[in-house]
Design a protein around this motif. Sequence first.
Motif, short mmCIF file in Angstrom:
data_model
loop_
_atom_site.label_atom_id
_atom_site.label_comp_id
_atom_site.label_asym_id
_atom_site.label_seq_id
_atom_site.Cartn_x
_atom_site.Cartn_y
_atom_site.Cartn_z
N CYS A 34 0.81 -1.23 0.00
CA CYS A 34 0.00 0.00 0.00
C CYS A 34 0.84 1.27 0.00
O CYS A 34 0.31 2.37 -0.13
CB CYS A 34 -0.93 0.01 1.21
N ASN A 35 2.15 1.14 0.14
CA ASN A 35 3.02 2.31 0.23
C ASN A 35 3.81 2.60 -1.03
O ASN A 35 4.54 3.57 -1.08
CB ASN A 35 4.00 2.13 1.40
N SER A 36 3.66 1.78 -2.06
CA SER A 36 4.45 1.97 -3.27
C SER A 36 3.59 1.85 -4.51
O SER A 36 3.39 0.75 -5.00
CB SER A 36 5.58 0.95 -3.31
N PRO A 37 3.06 2.90 -5.04
CA PRO A 37 3.07 4.25 -4.48
C PRO A 37 2.06 4.36 -3.32
O PRO A 37 1.14 3.54 -3.22
CB PRO A 37 2.66 5.14 -5.65
N ALA A 38 2.23 5.37 -2.52
CA ALA A 38 1.35 5.57 -1.37
C ALA A 38 -0.10 5.67 -1.84
O ALA A 38 -0.41 6.33 -2.82
CB ALA A 38 1.76 6.82 -0.61
N CYS A 39 -0.98 4.98 -1.13
CA CYS A 39 -2.40 4.96 -1.51
C CYS A 39 -3.21 5.77 -0.49
O CYS A 39 -3.10 5.54 0.72
CB CYS A 39 -2.90 3.52 -1.55
N CYS A 40 -4.05 6.65 -1.00
CA CYS A 40 -4.86 7.49 -0.12
C CYS A 40 -5.98 6.71 0.56
O CYS A 40 -6.57 7.18 1.53
CB CYS A 40 -5.43 8.68 -0.90
N LEU A 41 -6.26 5.49 0.10
CA LEU A 41 -7.34 4.68 0.69
C LEU A 41 -6.89 3.90 1.93
O LEU A 41 -7.71 3.36 2.66
CB LEU A 41 -7.87 3.69 -0.35
N THR A 42 -5.59 3.84 2.16
CA THR A 42 -5.02 3.00 3.21
C THR A 42 -5.73 3.12 4.57
O THR A 42 -5.99 2.10 5.20
CB THR A 42 -3.51 3.27 3.35
N PRO A 43 -6.07 4.31 5.05
CA PRO A 43 -6.69 4.39 6.38
C PRO A 43 -8.01 3.62 6.52
O PRO A 43 -8.34 3.16 7.60
CB PRO A 43 -6.91 5.89 6.60
N SER A 44 -8.75 3.44 5.43
CA SER A 44 -10.05 2.78 5.52
C SER A 44 -10.20 1.57 4.61
O SER A 44 -11.26 0.93 4.59
CB SER A 44 -11.17 3.78 5.17
N CYS A 45 -9.17 1.24 3.86
CA CYS A 45 -9.27 0.16 2.87
C CYS A 45 -9.23 -1.22 3.53
O CYS A 45 -8.47 -1.46 4.46
CB CYS A 45 -8.12 0.29 1.87
N ARG A 46 -10.06 -2.11 3.02
CA ARG A 46 -10.11 -3.47 3.52
C ARG A 46 -9.40 -4.46 2.60
O ARG A 46 -9.27 -5.64 2.92
CB ARG A 46 -11.56 -3.89 3.70
N LEU A 47 -8.94 -3.98 1.45
CA LEU A 47 -8.34 -4.85 0.45
C LEU A 47 -7.12 -5.61 1.00
O LEU A 47 -7.00 -6.81 0.79
CB LEU A 47 -7.93 -4.06 -0.80
N LYS A 48 -6.23 -4.92 1.70
CA LYS A 48 -5.02 -5.58 2.21
C LYS A 48 -5.39 -6.75 3.12
O LYS A 48 -4.80 -7.82 3.04
CB LYS A 48 -4.13 -4.58 2.95
N GLY A 49 -6.38 -6.59 3.97
CA GLY A 49 -6.81 -7.66 4.86
C GLY A 49 -7.39 -8.84 4.10
O GLY A 49 -7.14 -10.01 4.43
N VAL A 50 -8.16 -8.55 3.07
CA VAL A 50 -8.75 -9.61 2.25
C VAL A 50 -7.66 -10.38 1.52
O VAL A 50 -7.67 -11.62 1.49
CB VAL A 50 -9.78 -9.02 1.25
N LEU A 51 -6.71 -9.66 0.95
CA LEU A 51 -5.62 -10.32 0.24
C LEU A 51 -4.75 -11.13 1.19
O LEU A 51 -4.30 -12.23 0.84
CB LEU A 51 -4.77 -9.29 -0.51
N LYS A 52 -4.51 -10.64 2.39
CA LYS A 52 -3.73 -11.40 3.38
C LYS A 52 -4.46 -12.70 3.73
O LYS A 52 -3.83 -13.75 3.85
CB LYS A 52 -3.51 -10.54 4.63
N LYS A 53 -5.77 -12.64 3.86
CA LYS A 53 -6.56 -13.83 4.15
C LYS A 53 -6.44 -14.83 2.98
O LYS A 53 -6.32 -16.04 3.20
CB LYS A 53 -8.02 -13.44 4.39
N ALA A 54 -6.47 -14.33 1.76
CA ALA A 54 -6.36 -15.18 0.58
C ALA A 54 -4.98 -15.84 0.53
O ALA A 54 -4.86 -17.05 0.25
CB ALA A 54 -6.61 -14.37 -0.69
N VAL A 55 -3.92 -15.10 0.81
CA VAL A 55 -2.56 -15.66 0.83
C VAL A 55 -2.46 -16.73 1.90
O VAL A 55 -1.87 -17.80 1.67
CB VAL A 55 -1.51 -14.54 1.03
N ASN A 56 -3.03 -16.48 3.07
CA ASN A 56 -3.01 -17.48 4.15
C ASN A 56 -3.73 -18.76 3.75
O ASN A 56 -3.28 -19.87 4.08
CB ASN A 56 -3.58 -16.91 5.44
#
Length: 153
Positions: A92-114
């Motif tokens: 989410c930091n490359s490039p910096a994303c303005c959605l990061t404070p409220s975005c759920r995508l990273k959590g969903v993708l982490k669950k998928a990787v797990n």
Amino acid sequence: MRLTTYTDFGLRTLIYLALLPRDQKTSIAEVSAHYQVSRNHMVKVIHQLAKLGYVSSTRGKGGGIRLGMPADEICVGDVVRALENALDGIDCNSPACCLTPSCRLKGVLKKAVNAFLAVLDEYTLAELIVNRDDLIPLLWKDGLPGKEVSTES
């Protein structure tokens, strides 16, 4: 999910070594040639596998590489975790994303990787080669190296 070629070559190397007779050694050049991979790239992969204990490497005359532990003790999920640099799904930091404070995508993708890794955790290297009679002719046209091939019918 797509694995890096580094991890792909690492898994292929382990499969190759697991198919060899238990105490037989091979060379990095032979593994590279079978998979048509740059020897320099394969050196890096095999060096890492040796550091992790998956491969045993001996230098000098009579040297070579072979599995560093029994195939049934090598968990595919552990190998992938050890060889992959970025399993977090997204940066989410490359490039910096303005959605990061409220975005759920990273959590969903982490669950998928797990979930992906959980499936890989169910398999050992030994389970990847249960069809060894089908795999061996794909790597060695005349049978395993060092084994006499019978010409009798």
